[in-house]
Design a protein around this motif. Structure first.
Motif, PDB file in Angstrom:
ATOM      1  N   LYS A   1      12.010  48.313  12.138  1.00  0.00           N
ATOM      2  CA  LYS A   1      12.986  49.382  12.283  1.00  0.00           C
ATOM      3  C   LYS A   1      13.357  49.961  10.921  1.00  0.00           C
ATOM      4  O   LYS A   1      13.177  49.323   9.885  1.00  0.00           O
ATOM      5  N   ARG A   2      13.916  51.156  10.965  1.00  0.00           N
ATOM      6  CA  ARG A   2      14.379  51.813   9.747  1.00  0.00           C
ATOM      7  C   ARG A   2      15.463  50.957   9.111  1.00  0.00           C
ATOM      8  O   ARG A   2      16.332  50.427   9.779  1.00  0.00           O
ATOM      9  N   GLY A   3      15.369  50.779   7.799  1.00  0.00           N
ATOM     10  CA  GLY A   3      16.319  49.956   7.076  1.00  0.00           C
ATOM     11  C   GLY A   3      15.987  48.482   7.129  1.00  0.00           C
ATOM     12  O   GLY A   3      16.729  47.651   6.620  1.00  0.00           O
ATOM     13  N   GLY A   4      14.855  48.126   7.724  1.00  0.00           N
ATOM     14  CA  GLY A   4      14.438  46.724   7.848  1.00  0.00           C
ATOM     15  C   GLY A   4      12.939  46.599   7.673  1.00  0.00           C
ATOM     16  O   GLY A   4      12.317  47.329   6.884  1.00  0.00           O
ATOM     17  N   ASP A   5      12.338  45.690   8.408  1.00  0.00           N
ATOM     18  CA  ASP A   5      10.887  45.518   8.364  1.00  0.00           C
ATOM     19  C   ASP A   5      10.215  46.766   8.935  1.00  0.00           C
ATOM     20  O   ASP A   5      10.700  47.357   9.904  1.00  0.00           O
ATOM     21  N   HIS A   6       9.076  47.157   8.345  1.00  0.00           N
ATOM     22  CA  HIS A   6       8.376  48.352   8.803  1.00  0.00           C
ATOM     23  C   HIS A   6       6.946  48.379   8.262  1.00  0.00           C
ATOM     24  O   HIS A   6       6.582  47.585   7.400  1.00  0.00           O
ATOM     25  N   VAL A   7       6.150  49.302   8.790  1.00  0.00           N
ATOM     26  CA  VAL A   7       4.808  49.586   8.271  1.00  0.00           C
ATOM     27  C   VAL A   7       4.965  50.736   7.287  1.00  0.00           C
ATOM     28  O   VAL A   7       5.561  51.767   7.612  1.00  0.00           O
TER      29      VAL A   7
ATOM     30  N   PHE B   1       7.564  52.361  12.917  1.00  0.00           N
ATOM     31  CA  PHE B   1       8.530  51.420  13.456  1.00  0.00           C
ATOM     32  C   PHE B   1       8.153  51.128  14.904  1.00  0.00           C
ATOM     33  O   PHE B   1       7.612  51.993  15.582  1.00  0.00           O
ATOM     34  N   MET B   2       8.474  49.930  15.383  1.00  0.00           N
ATOM     35  CA  MET B   2       8.098  49.551  16.744  1.00  0.00           C
ATOM     36  C   MET B   2       8.694  48.204  17.099  1.00  0.00           C
ATOM     37  O   MET B   2       9.148  47.463  16.231  1.00  0.00           O
ATOM     38  N   MET B   3       8.655  47.889  18.384  1.00  0.00           N
ATOM     39  CA  MET B   3       9.029  46.567  18.846  1.00  0.00           C
ATOM     40  C   MET B   3       7.734  45.842  19.207  1.00  0.00           C
ATOM     41  O   MET B   3       6.929  46.352  19.985  1.00  0.00           O
TER      42      MET B   3
END
Length: 157
Positions: A103-109, A46-48
């Motif tokens: 983010k957790r619960g959304g877009d992620h790697v 997760f990251m911005m």
């Protein structure tokens, strides 16, 4: 200088300029990775992602030696209210002058088939591939203790 040497020098300069462009327009903040334990077969990061450029860009793929397969994923709620993870083949738009949160619960790697456990304090090498900015290499710290289930309201670890 031979024609081959000049061509090689030009190609090297262009490659370095592309890498510099990526570093100038795309920045990664508050990155972390996690898995559910030492025997986990999957993990996530997760990251911005910040785009300070004048044009939209798109994160189109991700690469890492930390897993057999690495994909861009999101969560979708089905008709029964059940969340499912699914690959996002078209990637994620990173708007000009704005950011996109993984983010957790959304877009992620998503890492599938981990080549080794994600251990607290270690780092996971990840290459983010952008449509315009090219490749951005990030050493993502593993943080198995983080509790932010909904996002990154603050950018501290």
């Amino acid at each position: 200088m031979s024609l081959t040497s000049k061509l090689l020098a030009s190609l090297t300069a262009a490659t370095l300029a592309t890498a510099a462009f990526a570093q100038d327009t795309i920045t990664i903040e508050d990155a972390y990775a996690r898995s559910s334990g030492k025997t986990a077969k999957a993990g996530a990061a997760f990251m911005m992602i910040q785009n300070s450029g004048d044009a939209d860009d798109r994160l189109i793929s991700v690469e890492s030696d930390a897993a057999a397969r690495v994909e861009l994923h999101t969560h979708v709620i089905d008709a029964n209210g059940v969340a499912k993870m699914m690959e996002v083949e078209e990637g994620f738009v990173i708007p000009a002058g704005d950011m996109h949160m993984l983010k957790r619960g959304g877009d992620h790697v998503m890492f599938m088939g981990l080549t080794g456990p994600f251990e607290q304090g270690a780092t996971v090498p990840v290459t983010l591939v952008f449509e315009n900015a090219g490749e951005v290499v990030v050493e993502v710290p593993v943080d198995l203790e983080r509790k932010d289930a909904g996002g990154h309201g603050s950018h501290s670890n």
